[in-house]
Design a protein around this motif. Structure first.
Motif, PDB file in Angstrom:
ATOM      1  N   ASP A  12    -100.014  31.863  29.030  1.00 26.65           N
ATOM      2  CA  ASP A  12    -100.623  33.094  29.568  1.00 26.65           C
ATOM      3  C   ASP A  12     -99.955  34.338  28.987  1.00 26.65           C
ATOM      4  O   ASP A  12    -100.634  35.313  28.651  1.00 26.65           O
ATOM      5  CB  ASP A  12    -100.540  33.131  31.092  1.00 26.65           C
ATOM      6  CG  ASP A  12    -101.454  32.127  31.767  1.00 26.65           C
ATOM      7  OD1 ASP A  12    -102.352  31.573  31.091  1.00 26.65           O
ATOM      8  OD2 ASP A  12    -101.258  31.875  32.976  1.00 26.65           O
ATOM      9  N   LEU A  13     -98.614  34.321  28.873  1.00 25.91           N
ATOM     10  CA  LEU A  13     -97.897  35.459  28.290  1.00 25.91           C
ATOM     11  C   LEU A  13     -98.358  35.707  26.854  1.00 25.91           C
ATOM     12  O   LEU A  13     -98.611  36.845  26.457  1.00 25.91           O
ATOM     13  CB  LEU A  13     -96.389  35.201  28.285  1.00 25.91           C
ATOM     14  CG  LEU A  13     -95.639  35.381  29.588  1.00 25.91           C
ATOM     15  CD1 LEU A  13     -94.206  34.869  29.440  1.00 25.91           C
ATOM     16  CD2 LEU A  13     -95.629  36.840  29.996  1.00 25.91           C
ATOM     17  N   LEU A  14     -98.469  34.637  26.069  1.00 24.81           N
ATOM     18  CA  LEU A  14     -98.893  34.773  24.682  1.00 24.81           C
ATOM     19  C   LEU A  14    -100.338  35.253  24.590  1.00 24.81           C
ATOM     20  O   LEU A  14    -100.662  36.105  23.758  1.00 24.81           O
ATOM     21  CB  LEU A  14     -98.707  33.457  23.935  1.00 24.81           C
ATOM     22  CG  LEU A  14     -99.019  33.466  22.439  1.00 24.81           C
ATOM     23  CD1 LEU A  14     -98.306  34.597  21.701  1.00 24.81           C
ATOM     24  CD2 LEU A  14     -98.685  32.119  21.826  1.00 24.81           C
ATOM     25  N   ILE A  44    -103.462  28.397  20.052  1.00 24.66           N
ATOM     26  CA  ILE A  44    -102.142  28.267  20.679  1.00 24.66           C
ATOM     27  C   ILE A  44    -101.881  26.783  20.890  1.00 24.66           C
ATOM     28  O   ILE A  44    -102.696  26.069  21.457  1.00 24.66           O
ATOM     29  CB  ILE A  44    -102.084  29.019  22.018  1.00 24.66           C
ATOM     30  CG1 ILE A  44    -102.307  30.511  21.802  1.00 24.66           C
ATOM     31  CG2 ILE A  44    -100.756  28.755  22.719  1.00 24.66           C
ATOM     32  CD1 ILE A  44    -102.430  31.312  23.080  1.00 24.66           C
ATOM     33  N   GLU A  45    -100.709  26.350  20.418  1.00 23.97           N
ATOM     34  CA  GLU A  45    -100.344  24.940  20.507  1.00 23.97           C
ATOM     35  C   GLU A  45     -98.974  24.815  21.165  1.00 23.97           C
ATOM     36  O   GLU A  45     -98.011  25.446  20.730  1.00 23.97           O
ATOM     37  CB  GLU A  45    -100.319  24.362  19.099  1.00 23.97           C
ATOM     38  CG  GLU A  45     -99.967  22.915  18.999  1.00 23.97           C
ATOM     39  CD  GLU A  45     -99.982  22.464  17.546  1.00 23.97           C
ATOM     40  OE1 GLU A  45     -98.895  22.449  16.924  1.00 23.97           O
ATOM     41  OE2 GLU A  45    -101.069  22.148  17.041  1.00 23.97           O
ATOM     42  N   TYR A  46     -98.905  24.005  22.214  1.00 22.29           N
ATOM     43  CA  TYR A  46     -97.613  23.703  22.836  1.00 22.29           C
ATOM     44  C   TYR A  46     -96.875  22.723  21.937  1.00 22.29           C
ATOM     45  O   TYR A  46     -97.434  21.716  21.510  1.00 22.29           O
ATOM     46  CB  TYR A  46     -97.825  23.101  24.227  1.00 22.29           C
ATOM     47  CG  TYR A  46     -96.588  22.471  24.809  1.00 22.29           C
ATOM     48  CD1 TYR A  46     -95.583  23.271  25.340  1.00 22.29           C
ATOM     49  CD2 TYR A  46     -96.423  21.101  24.823  1.00 22.29           C
ATOM     50  CE1 TYR A  46     -94.435  22.701  25.870  1.00 22.29           C
ATOM     51  CE2 TYR A  46     -95.277  20.527  25.351  1.00 22.29           C
ATOM     52  CZ  TYR A  46     -94.290  21.330  25.876  1.00 22.29           C
ATOM     53  OH  TYR A  46     -93.157  20.772  26.404  1.00 22.29           O
ATOM     54  N   LEU A  67     -94.035  27.453  21.631  1.00 21.49           N
ATOM     55  CA  LEU A  67     -95.455  27.451  21.297  1.00 21.49           C
ATOM     56  C   LEU A  67     -95.628  27.831  19.840  1.00 21.49           C
ATOM     57  O   LEU A  67     -94.758  28.468  19.249  1.00 21.49           O
ATOM     58  CB  LEU A  67     -96.210  28.470  22.165  1.00 21.49           C
ATOM     59  CG  LEU A  67     -96.070  28.337  23.673  1.00 21.49           C
ATOM     60  CD1 LEU A  67     -96.744  29.522  24.365  1.00 21.49           C
ATOM     61  CD2 LEU A  67     -96.672  27.031  24.158  1.00 21.49           C
ATOM     62  N   ARG A  68     -96.756  27.462  19.258  1.00 25.23           N
ATOM     63  CA  ARG A  68     -97.090  27.854  17.886  1.00 25.23           C
ATOM     64  C   ARG A  68     -98.485  28.449  17.864  1.00 25.23           C
ATOM     65  O   ARG A  68     -99.363  28.035  18.617  1.00 25.23           O
ATOM     66  CB  ARG A  68     -97.078  26.643  16.937  1.00 25.23           C
ATOM     67  CG  ARG A  68     -95.747  25.985  16.756  1.00 25.23           C
ATOM     68  CD  ARG A  68     -94.774  26.870  16.003  1.00 25.23           C
ATOM     69  NE  ARG A  68     -93.472  26.280  15.832  1.00 25.23           N
ATOM     70  CZ  ARG A  68     -92.451  26.446  16.663  1.00 25.23           C
ATOM     71  NH1 ARG A  68     -92.595  27.191  17.727  1.00 25.23           N
ATOM     72  NH2 ARG A  68     -91.288  25.903  16.426  1.00 25.23           N
ATOM     73  N   LEU A  69     -98.663  29.441  17.007  1.00 28.34           N
ATOM     74  CA  LEU A  69     -99.998  29.951  16.688  1.00 28.34           C
ATOM     75  C   LEU A  69    -100.377  29.296  15.371  1.00 28.34           C
ATOM     76  O   LEU A  69     -99.686  29.487  14.360  1.00 28.34           O
ATOM     77  CB  LEU A  69     -99.987  31.474  16.548  1.00 28.34           C
ATOM     78  CG  LEU A  69     -99.921  32.254  17.849  1.00 28.34           C
ATOM     79  CD1 LEU A  69     -99.731  33.742  17.567  1.00 28.34           C
ATOM     80  CD2 LEU A  69    -101.175  32.038  18.659  1.00 28.34           C
TER      81      LEU A  69
END
Length: 99
Positions: A12-14, A44-46, A67-69
């Motif tokens: 949510d923050l991202l 967005i990938e955990y 996390l990764r974009l």
């Protein structure tokens, strides 16, 4: 489970950072995005959760959600976003950078 809630909170923050990218530190990186892509195009990938128990930089244990974009077509990570939480699950710090 607190971990699932904290991962959702980090996502949510991202998402909020992305939706307001013209008014925060993300605007400094916009020229480095792949041609034709905007932040909102990236997935967005955990990735993982780290738990730090005996860390010389901090007195109390904490954990980090990573996390990764990623590029929507190639699946290659472009940016990482790590969020640190204290042992009570409260936000502590965040890190954003290119992969």
């Amino acid at each position: 489970m607190i971990l699932g809630w904290v991962v959702k909170t980090a996502i949510d923050l991202l998402e909020k950072l992305i939706s307001d990218s013209q008014n925060n530190f993300l605007k400094e990186e916009v020229d480095r995005l792949p041609k034709g892509l905007q932040y909102s195009d990236l997935k967005i990938e955990y990735k993982y959760t780290n738990i730090f128990v005996n860390n010389i930089d901090r007195e109390f244990p904490y954990f980090r959600i990573s996390l990764r974009l990623v590029h929507p077509k190639t699946g290659i990570g472009i940016y990482y976003y790590d969020v640190d939480y204290n042992i009570d699950g409260e936000f502590s710090d965040e890190y954003f950078s290119r992969c």
